[in-house]
Write an enzyme that holds these catalytic residues in place. Structure first.
Site: not given
Length: 425
Positions: A161, A164, A168, A278, A280, A282, A404
């Protein structure tokens, strides 16, 4: 060999049972159980208990013996995802496409069992299940679902995924990765940019990359297939010498005019709604996962305190400060688990808000790290040795508090919801 109770294809027998006829676990023993102080297992269905037990058995018998070597060598055995796939543990909350279709609570109990062994192992599983399979299921076309989900559910196709970026972290809206129409290939986009701290990226077959469309400035999701990337357009170097999550593999995603078919872009979702949705899912899994890590810390500290004798042959467990540390940790793990179960129930009913998930993610991660550090003190100098495992959990839990959504960022999300005032700028 473990009985795969979460069978793929037709789905599990548990998943097919209507919610209206769920039977809840009961117990005839009212004695206090230090492993489950507030009796959260009484809130689980028989199906959820069976799923939890299968996951715990696999994790303790198959994963736990590998963890020390994996942590020391920063070596992730990707066969673990295939083993999880054989048991139906990947993408378990997804309906169809070879997935089990279980409740959010059951999915959280799987992460709890995995993170009781190691947060890195849970991170690798969460990325596969929640951050790649989840958005494909929620936002993908039917062709994308059929193409990717069945093989990902088996652990034969690995995902990463990419949100990040190096410049940033907590501000994904400022991402610099860009997608523009490919100059020579009709029906393709050209992706350029860099992502960092990406779990699974060095071994991933499909990378979900979020980038801004050059024409609109809107963030869109792209499924980048490694096998189709020309040489020099995609690099995924590993990030080595980490202080935490050493049992998982972390890397970067570097894109240089990488061609991606328009058919591999999510068709409708745009902006930060896609990646945040997504995250949320995880984050909910993490809220129960870190409780598993803290439970392992409690069990190990309790055993050590009962066996270790100091000062006139007394076990450490006799002393008040030791008992207070254990009591604090047991209380926080009991409260945190109950809170996560409540949010999981609301999530399945469509009643959970992102702020609820921020609350349990933040609270449980903070509590797990705080208590693990306190329990570490019970081991004295022995805590330095990885043979006692407690230091590994502490290092991992620092990362779970940070990624996250760093703890302070979640406090600002909650503060905005409480006051109606945005404090990010």
């Amino acid at each position: 060999m473990f009985r795969p109770i979460l069978r793929r294809g037709l789905g599990s027998a548990f998943a097919r049972r209507p919610a209206a006829v769920r039977s809840y676990a009961s117990s005839s023993n009212p004695a206090f159980q230090w492993e489950d102080p507030l009796g959260f297992k009484h809130l689980l269905t028989e199906e959820e208990l069976a799923i939890s037990e299968t996951a715990e058995r696999y994790c303790q018998e198959k994963m736990a013996p590998r963890v020390l070597e994996a942590y020391r060598d920063e070596h992730y055995d990707q066969r673990i995802l295939e083993e999880m796939g054989d048991l139906g543990l990947l993408g378990a909350t997804i309906q169809g496409y070879g997935c089990a279709g279980v409740s959010s609570v059951a999915g959280g109990l799987i992460t709890r069992a995995v993170e009781r062994v190691d947060s890195g192992y849970r991170s690798a599983m969460s990325v596969q299940s929640s951050l790649v399979m989840g958005p494909i299921y929620e936002f993908g076309t039917e062709e994308q679902k059929e193409k990717f989900l069945p093989e990902m559910a088996k652990g034969r196709l690995l995902g990463a995924f990419g949100l990040t970026e190096p410049n940033h972290g907590s501000d994904p809206g400022s991402m610099e990765s860009v997608a523009k129409p490919h100059p020579t290939k009709k029906g393709y986009y050209s992706l350029s940019g860099a992502k960092t701290w990406i779990t699974n990226s060095p071994i991933a077959d499909v990378l979900l990359v979020w980038a801004k469309l050059q024409e609109t400035g809107k963030i869109r999701g792209f499924l980048v297939e490694r096998k189709d990337c020309p040489p020099g357009t995609l690099e995924t170097p590993a990030i080595k010498n980490k202080n935490g999550l050493r049992a998982s593999i972390t890397g970067m995603i570097q894109l240089d005019n990488c061609p991606v078919p328009e058919a591999n872009m999510f068709p409708d979702v745009e902006g930060l709604k896609g990646p945040f949705s997504c995250l949320n899912s995880a984050r909910y899994g993490i809220s129960l996962g870190v409780m598993g890590a803290l439970e392992d810390c409690i069990a190990r500290a309790r055993t050590y305190a009962l066996e270790r004798k100091q000062f006139k042959g007394n076990p450490l467990a006799r002393y008040q400060l030791v008992q207070k540390k254990l009591a604090d940790a047991a209380t926080d793990v009991a409260y945190g688990t109950l809170a996560s179960i409540q949010v999981g129930r609301l999530k399945d009913e469509g009643k959970a808000t992102p702020e609820m998930i921020s609350m349990v993610k933040r609270q449980n991660c903070d509590a797990a790290l705080r208590n693990a550090r306190a329990l570490q003190e019970i081991f004295g100098g022995n805590a330095v040795s990885d043979e006692y495992h407690i230091g590994r959990h502490v290092a991992n839990l620092f990362v779970t508090q940070t990624y996250e959504g760093q703890s302070d960022i979640h406090s600002l999300i909650l503060g905005r919801a409480i006051t109606g005032i945005q404090a990010f700028v």
